[in-house]
Design a protein around this motif. Structure first.
Motif, PDB file in Angstrom:
ATOM      1  N   ARG A  75       0.847  -1.194   0.000  1.00  0.00           N
ATOM      2  CA  ARG A  75       0.000   0.000   0.000  1.00  0.00           C
ATOM      3  C   ARG A  75       0.879   1.240   0.000  1.00  0.00           C
ATOM      4  O   ARG A  75       1.814   1.339   0.775  1.00  0.00           O
ATOM      5  CB  ARG A  75      -0.892   0.031   1.234  1.00  0.00           C
ATOM      6  CG  ARG A  75      -1.899  -1.048   1.246  1.00  0.00           C
ATOM      7  CD  ARG A  75      -2.823  -0.896   2.428  1.00  0.00           C
ATOM      8  NE  ARG A  75      -3.551  -2.140   2.592  1.00  0.00           N
ATOM      9  CZ  ARG A  75      -3.805  -2.710   3.739  1.00  0.00           C
ATOM     10  NH1 ARG A  75      -3.404  -2.139   4.850  1.00  0.00           N
ATOM     11  NH2 ARG A  75      -4.458  -3.832   3.789  1.00  0.00           N
ATOM     12  N   THR A  76       0.538   2.144  -0.887  1.00  0.00           N
ATOM     13  CA  THR A  76       1.176   3.454  -0.878  1.00  0.00           C
ATOM     14  C   THR A  76       0.045   4.472  -0.810  1.00  0.00           C
ATOM     15  O   THR A  76      -1.135   4.110  -0.784  1.00  0.00           O
ATOM     16  CB  THR A  76       2.024   3.700  -2.143  1.00  0.00           C
ATOM     17  OG1 THR A  76       1.151   3.764  -3.274  1.00  0.00           O
ATOM     18  CG2 THR A  76       3.072   2.611  -2.335  1.00  0.00           C
ATOM     19  N   MET A  77       0.412   5.717  -0.823  1.00  0.00           N
ATOM     20  CA  MET A  77      -0.613   6.763  -0.765  1.00  0.00           C
ATOM     21  C   MET A  77      -1.531   6.712  -1.973  1.00  0.00           C
ATOM     22  O   MET A  77      -2.712   7.035  -1.882  1.00  0.00           O
ATOM     23  CB  MET A  77       0.073   8.120  -0.681  1.00  0.00           C
ATOM     24  CG  MET A  77      -0.851   9.266  -0.496  1.00  0.00           C
ATOM     25  SD  MET A  77       0.183  10.715  -0.215  1.00  0.00           S
ATOM     26  CE  MET A  77      -1.008  11.973  -0.172  1.00  0.00           C
ATOM     27  N   TRP A  78      -1.015   6.282  -3.116  1.00  0.00           N
ATOM     28  CA  TRP A  78      -1.784   6.340  -4.356  1.00  0.00           C
ATOM     29  C   TRP A  78      -2.274   4.998  -4.871  1.00  0.00           C
ATOM     30  O   TRP A  78      -3.041   4.955  -5.821  1.00  0.00           O
ATOM     31  CB  TRP A  78      -0.955   7.020  -5.439  1.00  0.00           C
ATOM     32  CG  TRP A  78      -0.648   8.431  -5.068  1.00  0.00           C
ATOM     33  CD1 TRP A  78       0.550   8.933  -4.673  1.00  0.00           C
ATOM     34  CD2 TRP A  78      -1.557   9.525  -5.025  1.00  0.00           C
ATOM     35  NE1 TRP A  78       0.460  10.263  -4.389  1.00  0.00           N
ATOM     36  CE2 TRP A  78      -0.842  10.665  -4.598  1.00  0.00           C
ATOM     37  CE3 TRP A  78      -2.923   9.664  -5.289  1.00  0.00           C
ATOM     38  CZ2 TRP A  78      -1.432  11.909  -4.446  1.00  0.00           C
ATOM     39  CZ3 TRP A  78      -3.501  10.909  -5.139  1.00  0.00           C
ATOM     40  CH2 TRP A  78      -2.764  12.004  -4.724  1.00  0.00           C
ATOM     41  N   ARG A  79      -1.796   3.895  -4.299  1.00  0.00           N
ATOM     42  CA  ARG A  79      -2.224   2.620  -4.865  1.00  0.00           C
ATOM     43  C   ARG A  79      -2.126   1.491  -3.858  1.00  0.00           C
ATOM     44  O   ARG A  79      -1.427   1.582  -2.858  1.00  0.00           O
ATOM     45  CB  ARG A  79      -1.428   2.279  -6.109  1.00  0.00           C
ATOM     46  CG  ARG A  79       0.029   2.020  -5.863  1.00  0.00           C
ATOM     47  CD  ARG A  79       0.781   1.771  -7.163  1.00  0.00           C
ATOM     48  NE  ARG A  79       2.147   1.443  -6.897  1.00  0.00           N
ATOM     49  CZ  ARG A  79       2.604   0.215  -6.664  1.00  0.00           C
ATOM     50  NH1 ARG A  79       1.785  -0.802  -6.700  1.00  0.00           N
ATOM     51  NH2 ARG A  79       3.869   0.007  -6.407  1.00  0.00           N
ATOM     52  N   THR A  80      -2.803   0.408  -4.175  1.00  0.00           N
ATOM     53  CA  THR A  80      -2.705  -0.846  -3.458  1.00  0.00           C
ATOM     54  C   THR A  80      -2.423  -1.916  -4.499  1.00  0.00           C
ATOM     55  O   THR A  80      -3.087  -1.970  -5.531  1.00  0.00           O
ATOM     56  CB  THR A  80      -4.024  -1.163  -2.717  1.00  0.00           C
ATOM     57  OG1 THR A  80      -4.285  -0.124  -1.778  1.00  0.00           O
ATOM     58  CG2 THR A  80      -3.959  -2.486  -2.005  1.00  0.00           C
ATOM     59  N   SER A  81      -1.433  -2.747  -4.239  1.00  0.00           N
ATOM     60  CA  SER A  81      -1.052  -3.800  -5.184  1.00  0.00           C
ATOM     61  C   SER A  81      -0.794  -5.086  -4.431  1.00  0.00           C
ATOM     62  O   SER A  81      -0.421  -5.065  -3.260  1.00  0.00           O
ATOM     63  CB  SER A  81       0.226  -3.429  -5.932  1.00  0.00           C
ATOM     64  OG  SER A  81       0.046  -2.262  -6.664  1.00  0.00           O
ATOM     65  N   VAL A  82      -0.958  -6.209  -5.128  1.00  0.00           N
ATOM     66  CA  VAL A  82      -0.578  -7.491  -4.555  1.00  0.00           C
ATOM     67  C   VAL A  82       0.769  -7.891  -5.162  1.00  0.00           C
ATOM     68  O   VAL A  82       1.000  -7.707  -6.352  1.00  0.00           O
ATOM     69  CB  VAL A  82      -1.646  -8.579  -4.786  1.00  0.00           C
ATOM     70  CG1 VAL A  82      -2.907  -8.262  -4.018  1.00  0.00           C
ATOM     71  CG2 VAL A  82      -1.960  -8.762  -6.243  1.00  0.00           C
ATOM     72  N   ILE A  83       1.643  -8.403  -4.309  1.00  0.00           N
ATOM     73  CA  ILE A  83       2.986  -8.784  -4.718  1.00  0.00           C
ATOM     74  C   ILE A  83       3.162 -10.270  -4.404  1.00  0.00           C
ATOM     75  O   ILE A  83       3.176 -10.657  -3.228  1.00  0.00           O
ATOM     76  CB  ILE A  83       4.070  -7.973  -3.960  1.00  0.00           C
ATOM     77  CG1 ILE A  83       3.773  -6.478  -4.010  1.00  0.00           C
ATOM     78  CG2 ILE A  83       5.454  -8.316  -4.465  1.00  0.00           C
ATOM     79  CD1 ILE A  83       3.834  -5.869  -5.374  1.00  0.00           C
TER      80      ILE A  83
END
Length: 148
Positions: A75-83
């Motif tokens: 999670r960042t301020m601008w996005r959520t991603s799965v790694i």
């Protein structure tokens, strides 16, 4: 996903609640209709729901890849991603990269073609852009084609 954007959802939720109180007191539907159409529906159902579907589709496909040992959420301020952690073949990488945008495009096409909600359809259809090489899914797709 909702935990990432809760301030936005809380803000539009409070505005919608205030608009509904105004409607209950005055009988004026305009503010409630505008709040729903211009704020709550795009934020909650367009933005948050489409990204939740996008990332969930990646996770569903990743869980079927036996060589993926762990799925982390970034999670960042601008996005959520799965790694994913582990190894994947080029074909598996392609399928995972396509899963998120494809799920959204399918829902968007259904919403558009059925006439249920054309404005929400475009929020979902816009996920096709994530297959461009400037985005993570597009970069993964590009790398998978170069690896074969």
């Amino acid at each position: 996903m909702a935990t990432q954007v809760w301030p936005l959802l809380a803000f539009v939720g409070v505005l919608l609640a205030a608009a509904l109180v105004w409607f209950a007191l005055s009988g004026d539907r305009v503010l409630a209709g505008l709040t729903w159409a211009l704020l709550f529906k795009p934020a909650a159902l367009g933005l948050v729901a489409s990204f939740a579907l996008h990332e969930s589709a990646h996770v569903i496909v990743l869980k079927r890849v036996r060589t993926v040992t762990h799925i982390a959420v970034e999670r960042t301020m601008w996005r959520t991603s799965v790694i994913p952690e582990g190894n994947m073949t080029a074909r598996q990488t392609r399928v995972v990269a396509l899963a998120g945008p494809s799920a959204c495009v399918i829902v968007g096409a259904f919403l558009l073609l059925s006439g249920l909600d054309r404005s929400l359809a475009w929020w979902h259809l816009a996920h096709i852009a994530f297959l461009l090489p400037v985005f993570g899914d597009g970069r993964a797709l590009w790398r998978s084609f170069r690896a074969t």
